[in-house]
Scaffold this motif. Structure first.
Motif, mmCIF file in Angstrom:
data_model
loop_
_atom_site.group_PDB
_atom_site.id
_atom_site.type_symbol
_atom_site.label_atom_id
_atom_site.label_comp_id
_atom_site.label_asym_id
_atom_site.label_seq_id
_atom_site.Cartn_x
_atom_site.Cartn_y
_atom_site.Cartn_z
ATOM 1 N N GLN A 1 17.756 31.036 6.908
ATOM 2 C CA GLN A 1 17.130 30.021 7.750
ATOM 3 C C GLN A 1 18.032 29.634 8.910
ATOM 4 N N ALA A 2 19.329 29.532 8.627
ATOM 5 C CA ALA A 2 20.273 29.191 9.685
ATOM 6 C C ALA A 2 20.248 30.270 10.760
ATOM 7 N N ALA A 3 20.237 31.535 10.325
ATOM 8 C CA ALA A 3 20.230 32.631 11.284
ATOM 9 C C ALA A 3 18.952 32.602 12.114
ATOM 10 N N ALA A 4 17.824 32.295 11.455
ATOM 11 C CA ALA A 4 16.561 32.258 12.171
ATOM 12 C C ALA A 4 16.576 31.158 13.227
ATOM 13 N N ALA A 5 17.287 30.063 12.939
ATOM 14 C CA ALA A 5 17.366 28.976 13.896
ATOM 15 C C ALA A 5 18.370 29.277 15.006
ATOM 16 N N GLY A 6 19.132 30.370 14.850
ATOM 17 C CA GLY A 6 20.063 30.753 15.903
ATOM 18 C C GLY A 6 21.504 30.371 15.641
ATOM 19 N N VAL A 7 21.838 30.047 14.384
ATOM 20 C CA VAL A 7 23.226 29.725 14.055
ATOM 21 C C VAL A 7 23.813 30.863 13.236
ATOM 22 N N ARG A 8 24.881 31.487 13.702
ATOM 23 C CA ARG A 8 25.493 32.599 12.974
ATOM 24 C C ARG A 8 26.964 32.294 12.753
ATOM 25 N N ILE A 9 27.428 32.717 11.573
ATOM 26 C CA ILE A 9 28.841 32.517 11.254
ATOM 27 C C ILE A 9 29.519 33.871 11.156
ATOM 28 N N VAL A 10 30.623 34.035 11.869
ATOM 29 C CA VAL A 10 31.406 35.261 11.749
ATOM 30 C C VAL A 10 32.536 34.961 10.771
ATOM 31 N N HIS A 11 32.376 35.484 9.538
ATOM 32 C CA HIS A 11 33.299 35.120 8.480
ATOM 33 C C HIS A 11 34.600 35.897 8.579
ATOM 34 N N GLN A 12 35.592 35.382 7.855
ATOM 35 C CA GLN A 12 36.868 36.086 7.766
ATOM 36 C C GLN A 12 36.661 37.451 7.130
ATOM 37 N N GLU A 13 35.967 37.469 5.983
ATOM 38 C CA GLU A 13 35.669 38.770 5.391
ATOM 39 C C GLU A 13 34.302 39.173 5.922
ATOM 40 N N LEU A 14 34.256 40.326 6.542
ATOM 41 C CA LEU A 14 33.072 40.703 7.298
ATOM 42 C C LEU A 14 32.012 41.259 6.368
ATOM 43 N N ASN A 15 30.752 41.003 6.739
ATOM 44 C CA ASN A 15 29.641 41.441 5.901
ATOM 45 C C ASN A 15 28.963 42.662 6.495
ATOM 46 N N LEU A 16 29.713 43.735 6.631
ATOM 47 C CA LEU A 16 29.129 44.958 7.172
ATOM 48 C C LEU A 16 29.067 46.003 6.066
ATOM 49 N N PHE A 17 28.210 47.000 6.276
ATOM 50 C CA PHE A 17 28.143 48.115 5.334
ATOM 51 C C PHE A 17 28.916 49.285 5.926
ATOM 52 N N PRO A 18 30.111 49.562 5.398
ATOM 53 C CA PRO A 18 30.945 50.605 5.996
ATOM 54 C C PRO A 18 30.329 51.986 5.883
ATOM 55 N N ASN A 19 29.349 52.165 4.973
ATOM 56 C CA ASN A 19 28.741 53.481 4.803
ATOM 57 C C ASN A 19 27.567 53.700 5.754
ATOM 58 N N LEU A 20 27.315 52.745 6.634
ATOM 59 C CA LEU A 20 26.253 52.916 7.625
ATOM 60 C C LEU A 20 26.861 52.878 9.024
ATOM 61 N N SER A 21 26.091 53.335 9.991
ATOM 62 C CA SER A 21 26.602 53.373 11.355
ATOM 63 C C SER A 21 26.542 51.987 11.994
ATOM 64 N N VAL A 22 27.200 51.870 13.133
ATOM 65 C CA VAL A 22 27.206 50.605 13.856
ATOM 66 C C VAL A 22 25.778 50.169 14.176
ATOM 67 N N ALA A 23 24.996 51.087 14.729
ATOM 68 C CA ALA A 23 23.630 50.739 15.127
ATOM 69 C C ALA A 23 22.825 50.261 13.914
ATOM 70 N N GLU A 24 22.974 50.956 12.789
ATOM 71 C CA GLU A 24 22.208 50.578 11.601
ATOM 72 C C GLU A 24 22.631 49.212 11.083
ATOM 73 N N ASN A 25 23.925 48.929 11.174
ATOM 74 C CA ASN A 25 24.385 47.611 10.764
ATOM 75 C C ASN A 25 23.820 46.529 11.666
ATOM 76 N N LEU A 26 23.728 46.834 12.945
ATOM 77 C CA LEU A 26 23.242 45.829 13.888
ATOM 78 C C LEU A 26 21.777 45.503 13.625
ATOM 79 N N PHE A 27 21.000 46.504 13.228
ATOM 80 C CA PHE A 27 19.553 46.320 13.158
ATOM 81 C C PHE A 27 18.990 46.565 11.761
ATOM 82 N N LEU A 28 19.803 46.373 10.735
ATOM 83 C CA LEU A 28 19.409 46.784 9.390
ATOM 84 C C LEU A 28 18.023 46.289 8.984
#
Lengths: 323, 329, 497
Positions: free
Chosen positions: C75-102
């Motif tokens: 809900q926070a993300a939908a309202a436009g609030v995003r948190i860039v955490h210390q430990e990142l929530n990316l999937f290293p087994n996917l490409s940059v583009a796929e992570n951006l638009f999963l």
């Protein structure tokens, strides 16, 4: 150099196996045997492709071999009752995805673990298959089994089928959102859910795919054998797991690909058994070899995973001290 | 007790009483179709049939308790049986004429099961490999080895004194029942009254916390799988003596019976929960189901399907229990 | 000026401990707000409330003038609030583009619209100055690049407000410089940024306004130009002294119980040496991610050493493992009570006895009654109330922590390593734990105390060592204890102290 070896280890292993058997027996490296190998490898490749998909989502499908048997028995039963061969094949093949959906429901919605659900199925489906076949071997009409020998552009039909299946799965895996999301699901289901992936739907589709692969693999093998024996498909899931892991899939999820991974893995496993066959090895050692291959593949997978964890840790090392 | 909604039903089904209730309901439901089930002979047969299964289920419980699983059951039974028979059989057995043959062979069988189990445990603990694949390889390898050693033939001609002892009675109760009961008591004492038992539980509850508390995970894991392997070998002795021959391709479905008995008896598939009493009832229940299927003259395939179905139900029951426990936490 | 985000009187308490007390916060579009404070001042709680991870107990938030109360991160993300955490929530087994638009990969009947995906990804990556092929697997990116991808992800989802939580901890200098340029860029495009960091010079350089939290209270707030680093440090420290730390009654012993020499582990701990004598408390100060917990794990044998030695009471441990160190009389209470400490579904007394079953047994056979008596007596002396056979998960945080203390007290340890022993514990239990620690040192136990609360360290420890970026960077004897200097040292601002 080391990186090259690690990145291409599946292909290198296949080459090593091929060279090894070529030295071991003069009858291995012949055009005739190559065709044999490809034909025999067709159903193994299809099965391995489905298994790879399941492993990517960090699941496993132990029922693949039994499902093959159930499909084969159903198909045999229909053929014996004079159903049109094509109709029989299509109707029997439908059993695969249906069973897969059932697995997917139990795993995704009831929260049971994949290996225990598919372990139960391993026995349940074989029981169902034996029920259809009354534990008797069934000979199939020539109209059906002749497909196995048919060639198209000089290539045997089973190889065509395997090629098409691999192509479709490759496309699904690399060129659709569903395929890509499965990697996220396997890497970390909770994170995938948070990232907006419909995890349950992905799992359902995955097991349905695996079931479909088992069904197609069963029909492909059936056209070559021309008969359904009560042990049809037995232990094939092990070969598939070995092939998938040898092809780079991880039992811990999130890694692996249908092409070239599963294909190379399946051809490696098929070459080993073909080679043993050509060298007239004692058939009793086959299960031992399968177990050894699965174990080694798994050990390799475990080591690779540790290496990944290690390098992930090193990544965190910051050169920040001076700041 | 059952009137409190689905949650309390699940919770009740997890208790020993729940299993007994399940068994009673099952018997009452099936009785109209095979009234023989209620006869004295049948009840007695159920007890004797349940004994080796109980041995297996207790072994399986050790693996399940620490959050693992042992799928190698049928492999160990086949190989241990073959090893024992090859030592004992009067046509060509290695120790056929020795007076020490029987104790040595029995010891060798148990030892073999234990060693194989410990090896599997080591692969799980030290190489951090998934237990189900490790033990599945074990099942394939040992089953394969047994067939390889014998060429697929059953081995008979076992020494009469052994068969008479194991098939016989002691104090008017079959020896086989004594063995199973003794093992159940030993397991109960081990789990409830020893340091090792407490460590097994701790590992099943939370392996990380157990490690921080100074418990050696490797040793405890090896013990659990070693115990499971030894129990399978003990079951191999019982089965071999009952059928008077060793089969190199022991039916794999036995695994389902063992897991089913343990899980229906309240053992959790995710570790940390086990009840010896529950497993006793679980083994009885599974045996009752098996016996009734035989009495109904059902075919092999129906039995296979029923057993697969029982495991499916057990898995769902376990998932539901976990859901209930999780909801409370 | 129309504020992008306005928080009014935000309150939050955990188990009766108030961590945010009527905090007000305002942020205009195109502004960067620096949020600073000691560990435990309430920064991360504030951030979690903004990001929908935690609900506020009281207070109101307005985002672009409309009420904002996210119930979950989505809900926070939908309202436009995003948190860039210390430990990142990316999937290293996917490409940059796929992570951006999963979750919204552009589709077509023939599959993914790869060119569309490529172009969109490139477009977003350009905004964060990341010149990488969108099809590169994330596993091949450096930490800094991953962070940029994480920011790009936030931008791609149409974020209006981005919260950065300690973004530079694992970045190299050039990577950090690049990040600052991007934050400037974001500001220029009218986004709101909240920047949380211990790097005070970075905060002063980047932020338009700075908000200092202290002990859950808005301590100071104003334009960045109005602050200097010493001024910030002064505002940050000075937590209310609501605890009386018990005095030591016995002298520090002679014997060196725990000695680490040149201990290293790649990426986390770099060449650390220390020693603790019997009856002594050595405190370890440092900011999050300085390597303190990792050092504790190395000393206890939980993680393998890359270099260095661990000596316990004069005995060298070639390869320390928990089983061995415990046998030598070492005990560890980690910061993660749930995962590393408790058997949640087991009973309280089983939890208390976990490490000492062996001491209550004869040749492996338990003396269950004696063990239960010992557990009951210990529960009594630590005032853990209630039946001991209920599951430990039903206990309060303070009592759970006391149960873990009891587990080790039953073993009478020679050396106790404590990692954040009072985290998530109510005030009363905190005092009890302090008295307990003192009781132990009076009995001669050597204690290694890691805490993010400087008050706690200065109140209890005999010496305080300071870690930063995996290294020991300073040590203070009791006579030279000074909150400002310790904090400055932990922040890397010794020159100012």
């Amino acid at each position: 150099m080391t990186r090259f070896l690690v990145n291409h280890s599946p292909a290198l292993l296949l080459v090593a196996v091929l060279i090894g058997f070529s030295i071991g027996s003069p009858r291995f490296l012949t055009p005739q045997n190559a065709v044999n190998l490809l034909t025999q490898g067709a159903s193994a490749t299809i099965l391995a492709a489905g298994m790879t998909w399941v492993l990517v989502t960090s699941g496993v499908d132990l029922s693949a071999g039994s499902l093959m048997f159930l499909v084969a028995a159903a198909c045999g039963k229909m053929l014996q009752s004079d159903v049109e061969p094509l109709m029989a094949a299509v109707a029997a093949a439908a059993i695969g995805p249906l069973c897969g959906v059932a697995h997917g429901m139990l795993i995704a919605y009831a929260g049971a673990s994949p290996f225990i659900v598919t372990l139960a199925s391993l026995f349940l489906l074989r029981g169902a298959g034996l029920w259809f076949s009354r534990t008797r071997a069934m000979n199939l009409p020539e109209a059906f089994s002749r497909w196995g020998a048919e060639k198209l552009l000089g290539v045997p039909l089973p190889v065509w089928v395997a090629g098409v299946v691999v192509l479709v799965l490759y496309w699904l895996q690399t060129h659709t959102a569903f395929g890509r999301q499965c990697y996220a699901v396997g890497y970390d289901p909770a994170a995938a859910r948070k990232a907006g992936v419909h995890v349950r739907a992905a799992l359902m589709k995955t097991y349905a795919l695996s079931g479909a692969c088992a069904a197609i693999a069963a029909l492909t093998a059936l056209t070559q054998l021309g008969a359904v024996s009560p042990t049809f498909g037995k232990d094939r899931e092990f070969d598939a797991i070995a092939a998938a892991v040898l092809g780079g899939a991880s039992l811990f999820g999130g890694r692996g690909n249908v092409f070239p991974g599963a294909v190379i893995g399946a051809m490696t496993v098929a070459s080993v058994f073909n080679g043993l066959n050509v060298m007239n090895a004692n058939p009793y050692v086959y299960p031992l070899i399968t177990a050894a291959v699965v174990f080694l593949a798994m050990l390799f997978d475990g080591l690779r995973r540790r290496q990944l964890v290690q390098s992930a840790r090193t990544m965190r090392w910051n050169v920040e001290g001076a700041r | 007790m059952i009137a409190g909604g689905p949650r309390s039903v699940v919770r009740f089904a997890a208790t020993e009483l729940g299993v007994v209730a399940l068994a009673i309901v099952y018997v009452l439901a099936i009785l109209p179709f095979c009234p023989e089930l209620a006869t004295r002979d049948q009840a007695f047969a159920a007890l004797v049939n349940a004994a080796p299964l109980l041995v297996l289920a207790l072994g399986q419980a050790f693996a399940l308790l620490i959050g693992g699983i042992d799928l190698s059951v049928s492999g160990v039974i086949s190989l241990a049986g073959v090893v024992g028979a090859m030592l004992l059989t009067s046509d060509g057995g290695v120790l056929a004429d020795s007076s020490l043959a029987i104790p040595v062979a029995l010891l060798a069988m148990l030892l073999m099961g234990g060693v194989v189990g410990v090896a599997q445990g080591a692969a799980v603990a030290y190489w951090e490999l998934p237990a189900f694949i490790v033990t599945m390889c074990g099942m394939m390898a040992m089953g394969g080895a047994a067939v390889w050693l014998t060429g697929g033939a059953r081995l008979g001609s076992l020494p009469l004194p052994l068969l008479e002892t194991v098939q016989g009675d002691w104090l008017r109760v079959p020896v086989i029942l004594w063995v199973a009961t003794a093992l159940a008591i030993v397991c109960y004492l081990l789990l409830q009254h020893t340091v090792l038992g407490k460590h097994l539980y701790a590992l099943g509850h939370n392996a990380r916390a157990a490690r921080v508390a100074g418990i050696s995970l490797g040793r405890v894991t090896c013990f659990a799988y070693g115990a499971s392997g030894t129990c399978s070998a003990l079951a191999a002795i019982l089965y071999t003596c009952r059928t008077e021959s060793a089969t190199p391709s022991f039916a794999r479905e036995i695994l389902l019976d063992a897991i089913g008995a343990a899980v229906i008896g309240g053992t959790s598939l995710s570790g940390g929960r086990v009840s010896v009493m529950g497993i006793v009832f679980g083994a009885l229940f599974i045996t009752l189901v098996g016996n009734s299927l035989t009495l109904l003259n059902l075919d092999y395939w129906h039995v296979l399907m029923a057993k697969g179905g029982v495991i499916l139900v057990a898995a769902l029951l376990d998932a539901a229990r976990r859901g209930v426990a999780g909801g409370r936490a | 000026m129309n504020p992008l985000l306005e928080c009014r009187k935000i309150r939050k308490a955990f188990a009766g401990v108030r961590v945010l007390k009527d905090v007000d916060l305002q942020l205009a579009s195109g502004q960067v707000l620096g949020l600073v404070g000691e560990n435990g001042a309430g920064k991360s709680t504030m951030m979690n409330i903004l990001g929908g991870v935690l609900p506020a107990d009281d207070g109101a938030m307005l985002l672009s003038g409309t009420p904002y109360a996210p119930r979950n991160p989505a809900q926070a993300a939908a309202a436009g609030v995003r948190i860039v955490h210390q430990e990142l929530n990316l999937f290293p087994n996917l490409s940059v583009a796929e992570n951006l638009f999963l979750d919204r990969i552009p589709r077509a009947p023939w599959g993914i619209r790869r060119t569309t995906l490529s172009n969109q990804s490139r477009e977003i990556l350009r905004q964060v100055n990341l010149d990488r092929d969108p099809w590169t697997p994330v596993a091949q990116l450096s930490t800094g690049e991953r962070q940029l991808v994480e920011i790009a992800k936030a931008l791609g989802a149409g974020a209006k407000l981005i919260v950065f939580d300690e973004p530079t901890t694992s970045l190299t200098q050039p990577e950090a410089a690049r990040l600052f340029a991007i934050i400037d860029n974001l500001r220029g495009r009218g986004l709101g940024v909240i920047y949380i960091s211990h790097q005070l010079d970075d905060v002063l350089r980047l932020a338009n306004d700075v908000l200092v939290l202290r002990d859950g209270v808005r301590q100071a707030c104003g334009p960045a130009q109005a602050f200097t680093i010493p001024l910030l440090i002064q505002q940050m420290i000075g937590r209310e002294l609501d605890h009386v730390f018990p005095e030591r009654r016995a002298a520090i012993g002679e014997e060196i119980v725990l000695q680490l020499r040149n201990v290293s582990r790649r990426g986390v701990v770099d060449d650390v040496s220390l020693e603790v004598r019997s009856g002594e408390i050595l405190g370890i100060a440092g900011m999050m991610g300085a390597g303190r917990s990792e050092l504790a794990r190395l000393a206890f044998g939980l993680d393998p050493l890359d270099a260095g030695t661990v000596q316990l009471g004069g005995d060298m441990l070639a390869v320390p493992t928990p089983a061995r160190t415990v046998k030598k009389g070492v005990a560890l209470i980690t910061e993660d009570r749930r995962d590393d400490g408790l058997l949640l579904n087991a009973s309280v007394d089983d939890n208390m006895l976990l490490a000492s079953w062996r001491d209550h047994a004869c040749a492996g056979w338990l003396r269950r009654r004696a063990a239960k008596r010992a557990a009951a007596a210990m529960a009594d002396s630590l005032k853990i109330g209630g039946a001991l056979d209920r599951p430990v998960v039903q206990l309060s945080g303070g009592n759970q922590q006391k149960a873990i203390f009891a587990r080790w007290l039953l073993r009478k340890p020679r050396c106790l390593i404590l990692d954040e022993p009072t985290r998530g514990v109510d005030v009363g239990a905190k005092d009890e734990i302090y008295r307990l620690i003192r009781r132990l040192t009076d009995a001669g136990t050597a204690i290694l105390l890691i805490s993010s609360e400087i008050e706690e360290l200065l109140g209890l420890a005999d010496r305080v060592a300071v870690m930063r970026a995996g290294r020991m960077v300073g040590e203070f004897a009791r006579a030279e204890f000074d909150r400002e200097r310790v904090l400055a040292c932990a922040l890397g601002q010794e020159a100012l102290a």
